[in-house]
Enzyme design. Structure first.
Site, PDB file in Angstrom:
ATOM      1  N   ASP A  73      -8.558  -2.825   2.614  1.00 53.34           N
ATOM      2  CA  ASP A  73      -6.808  -3.247   2.775  1.00 53.34           C
ATOM      3  C   ASP A  73      -5.824  -3.397   1.762  1.00 53.34           C
ATOM      4  O   ASP A  73      -6.494  -5.005   1.390  1.00 53.34           O
ATOM      5  CB  ASP A  73      -5.765  -3.065   4.004  1.00 53.34           C
ATOM      6  CG  ASP A  73      -5.878  -4.224   4.240  1.00 53.34           C
ATOM      7  OD1 ASP A  73      -7.560  -5.078   3.952  1.00 53.34           O
ATOM      8  OD2 ASP A  73      -6.251  -4.122   5.967  1.00 53.34           O
ATOM      9  N   GLU A 132      -0.394  -2.755   6.136  1.00 52.04           N
ATOM     10  CA  GLU A 132       0.646  -3.155   7.803  1.00 52.04           C
ATOM     11  C   GLU A 132       1.591  -2.611   8.538  1.00 52.04           C
ATOM     12  O   GLU A 132       1.667  -2.712   9.117  1.00 52.04           O
ATOM     13  CB  GLU A 132       1.297  -4.716   6.695  1.00 52.04           C
ATOM     14  CG  GLU A 132       0.154  -5.826   6.118  1.00 52.04           C
ATOM     15  CD  GLU A 132      -0.255  -6.477   7.029  1.00 52.04           C
ATOM     16  OE1 GLU A 132       0.304  -6.152   7.808  1.00 52.04           O
ATOM     17  OE2 GLU A 132      -1.121  -6.841   6.977  1.00 52.04           O
TER      18      GLU A 132
END
Length: 387
Positions: A73, A132
């Site tokens: 990520d 997120e």
């Protein structure tokens, strides 16, 4: 293979250019710049026009029997950094407070190793935006990114862990991260004068009753030997002390270690909202948004092999960890592909999402070595682990 000093420089550069979900333009450009420096003989790049900050890199294996995915990520958090580091964030109000800069650096290190040491099986590196928030993994899957020759047979990913020693690998069989659900409740009654409550329908009282009843879900509906959380973190109602509030809004989160548990809590919360609405003569609207944040449920067979390898690797410190109630959207990809998520220790006193988080950079090379070793071992297996 990238040297420790080079990995450190990459990490510090990434730390300075944090960007929020789906805005990772500079981050992606820097990743592309570093990938372009690698031997391109066995590399294939894929971009996604509908998800422009995502990047996939395939390493073509010499004798592929399977395709192994590795997800990393790349987004950051809306926090103002207070670490005092020389290489602090240059983007005001945004910081890599969850360690995704560590994740990216380790992934580049692993990719660099296999760009020069050709793997037996195919490898796909997925540099994923929007972990997120905004469900980057789910977005990519629904766009059909992992289809055809870009479909992995299994998927792996790491998350940094401040509480573990630098470079240590942590994992457990079963669930690593909880699944999460955003909760929004809107209550509609009738406002009025504080002196005439009988002429109004007070949504502060209604909201209070709902909150108290909802707290019985975990204590009276959830098996006490299993994990579940329902937390309300925001309550808004009213404008002045002598006016009865005709509306209220409650926001919170559900956490569970299995999707079955999350579904149970969601169902009971809906029933309580319906009951409170009827008993108070109010309109209560419940909105539940889980998106891609499913429980991170590790595949038992692949994870057992992963743990055995890490336990026996001479240069790896392995620590068996407990499940966490924090969320991670890799759970969505693990609901579609078998795989394993694990921890990489970064030894800091500050927790994840702290604006003072300073990961120990010595963890990076240790992480690269542990992961490359595991992937090589996985590719050497004569039989599949699920045979």
């Amino acid at each position: 293979m990238l040297s420790e000093s080079k990995l450190t420089k990459i990490y510090q550069k990434l730390h300075q250019i944090p960007e929020l979900a789906l805005e990772e333009v500079k981050t992606k450009a820097y990743l592309q710049q570093e990938i372009a420096k690698l031997d391109q003989s066995y590399l294939e790049i894929k971009e996604i026009s509908e998800l422009p900050t995502a990047l996939l890199v395939k390493v073509l294996g010499s004798d592929p029997k399977k395709t192994i995915g590795y997800r990393c990520d790349i987004d950051a958090l809306p926090l103002t950094e207070e670490t005092g580091l020389e290489f602090s964030s240059k983007n005001p109000g945004v910081m890599h407070a969850c360690g995704h800069d560590i994740h990216m650096t380790v992934a580049l290190g692993v990719l660099a190793y296999f760009a020069t040491t050709r793997p037996k099986d195919n490898l796909i590196f997925f540099f994923q935006p929007a972990e997120e928030s905004k469900n980057g993994g789910k977005l990519a899957y629904e766009l059909g990114v992992f289809s055809g020759k870009w479909r992995p047979d299994e998927f792996y990913a790491l998350h940094d862990a401040p509480e573990l020693p630098a470079g240590a690998i942590g994992c457990n069989l079963g669930t690593l991260f909880a699944g999460t659900t955003e909760v929004d409740i809107h209550l509609y009654g009738k406002g009025g004068h504080a002196a005439y409550p009988h002429q109004a329908n007070d949504m502060i009282v209604c909201a209070s009753a709902l909150i108290m009843q909802a707290q019985t879900i975990i204590s009276r509906n959830v098996d006490p030997t299993k994990g579940g959380v329902l937390t309300f973190g925001e309550l808004r109602a009213g404008t002045i002390r002598n006016v009865i509030a005709g509306e209220a809004m409650i926001k919170g989160t559900i956490r569970g270690l299995t999707q079955e548990m999350i579904t149970l809590i969601q169902k009971r919360l809906q029933e309580i909202c319906d009951g409170v609405a009827q008993s108070f003569g109010a309109r209560v609207e419940l909105n539940l948004n889980q998106g891609g944040y499913l429980p991170v449920e590790n595949d038992p067979l692949l994870t057992n092999f992963f743990i055995e390898y890490m336990q026996n690797a001479p240069d790896v410190e392995f620590i068996e960890t407990e499940p966490k109630m924090t969320g991670e959207d890799f759970g969505y990809l693990l609901s579609k592909f078998p795989g394993t998520m694990f921890w990489l220790g970064v030894n800091d006193v500050h927790a994840l999402h702290s604006n003072k988080l300073v990961p120990d950079q010595t963890a990076i090379l240790k992480g690269v070595n542990a992961i490359t070793g595991f992937l090589c071992a996985r590719m050497k297996q004569e039989k599949e682990v699920d045979a």
